[in-house]
Design a protein around this motif. Sequence first.
Motif, PDB file in Angstrom:
ATOM      1  N   LEU A  30       2.603   3.648  -5.802  1.00  0.00           N
ATOM      2  CA  LEU A  30       1.383   4.563  -5.706  1.00  0.00           C
ATOM      3  C   LEU A  30       1.979   5.762  -5.035  1.00  0.00           C
ATOM      4  O   LEU A  30       2.210   5.862  -3.837  1.00  0.00           O
ATOM      5  N   CYS A  75      -2.317  -2.785  -0.440  1.00  0.00           N
ATOM      6  CA  CYS A  75      -2.872  -1.572  -0.818  1.00  0.00           C
ATOM      7  C   CYS A  75      -4.316  -1.604  -0.987  1.00  0.00           C
ATOM      8  O   CYS A  75      -4.850  -2.358  -1.458  1.00  0.00           O
ATOM      9  N   VAL A  76      -5.115  -0.397  -0.651  1.00  0.00           N
ATOM     10  CA  VAL A  76      -6.399  -0.373  -0.565  1.00  0.00           C
ATOM     11  C   VAL A  76      -7.121  -0.375  -1.961  1.00  0.00           C
ATOM     12  O   VAL A  76      -8.396  -0.636  -2.390  1.00  0.00           O
ATOM     13  N   TRP A 158      -1.411   2.927   2.658  1.00  0.00           N
ATOM     14  CA  TRP A 158      -1.498   4.281   2.594  1.00  0.00           C
ATOM     15  C   TRP A 158      -1.115   5.062   4.046  1.00  0.00           C
ATOM     16  O   TRP A 158      -0.680   5.879   4.003  1.00  0.00           O
TER      17      TRP A 158
HETATM   18 MO   LIG Z   1      -2.496   2.864  -1.522  1.00  0.00          MO
END
Ligand SMILES: [Mo]
Length: 197
Positions: A30, A75-76, A158
Amino acid sequence: MLGKFFQKPDPEYSDRVPPGQYLTKGFPVLTYGTVPRISTDEWKLRIWGLVQPKTFSWAEIMNMPQSEFTKDFHCVTRWSKLDVKWRGIKVTDFMKNVELDSKATHVLQHCYGGYTTNLTREEFIREDNFFAHTLFDEPLPAEHGGPMRTVVPHLYAWKSAKWIEGLEFLDREELGFWERNGYHRRGEPWAEERYSF
Ligand SMILES: [Mo]
Ligand SMILES: Nc1nc2c(c(=O)[nH]1)N[C@H]1C(S)=C(S)[C@@H](COP(=O)(O)O)O[C@H]1N2
């Protein structure tokens, strides 16, 4: 996206998978923008703001105590990967080389390529946070933030800054890239702190 790569957690893992997340066996990449290519010779970590300013070379950080970590990564965008194996330097060991001003309450992580992400001082200086240079016994690939990234396992991924190049210590919260663009200022996965609205 469910099916081959993304699975609902088995009951035996469900207590490790935060609400709204799915397990992935691969390790998705990402990245916002392009992947910076930084050699270990070029790589430097600069610290400034409410701290004695310093620049650490690759050799200097590699001379600090080395540790192994096995951590889950969330991860979001809803994928989680369990048991990611890293090697690197604990933030708490790194900070023994840093003279921090008592007024510093926040840190903004700066990356090669311009990405930033913010943390409070307490969320940054934790036993389980680290600088990583090795992933599953191989040098950390550039796509995953090599030669060096931070990993902040207790928050959404993130906050784990790839191609880390600077730490700016502040006496106020300054939002990073995703935090200015609608992501939560803290990002705790068990509380689903995904977005700021
Ligand atoms: Mo992410
Ligand atoms: N410098 C930088 N760090 C970054 C990002 C980025 O785009 N640039 N993306 C973040 C996001 S959203 C996630 S999920 C993780 C992904 O890490 P990975 O690509 O190693 O899976 O890195 C984080 N750190």
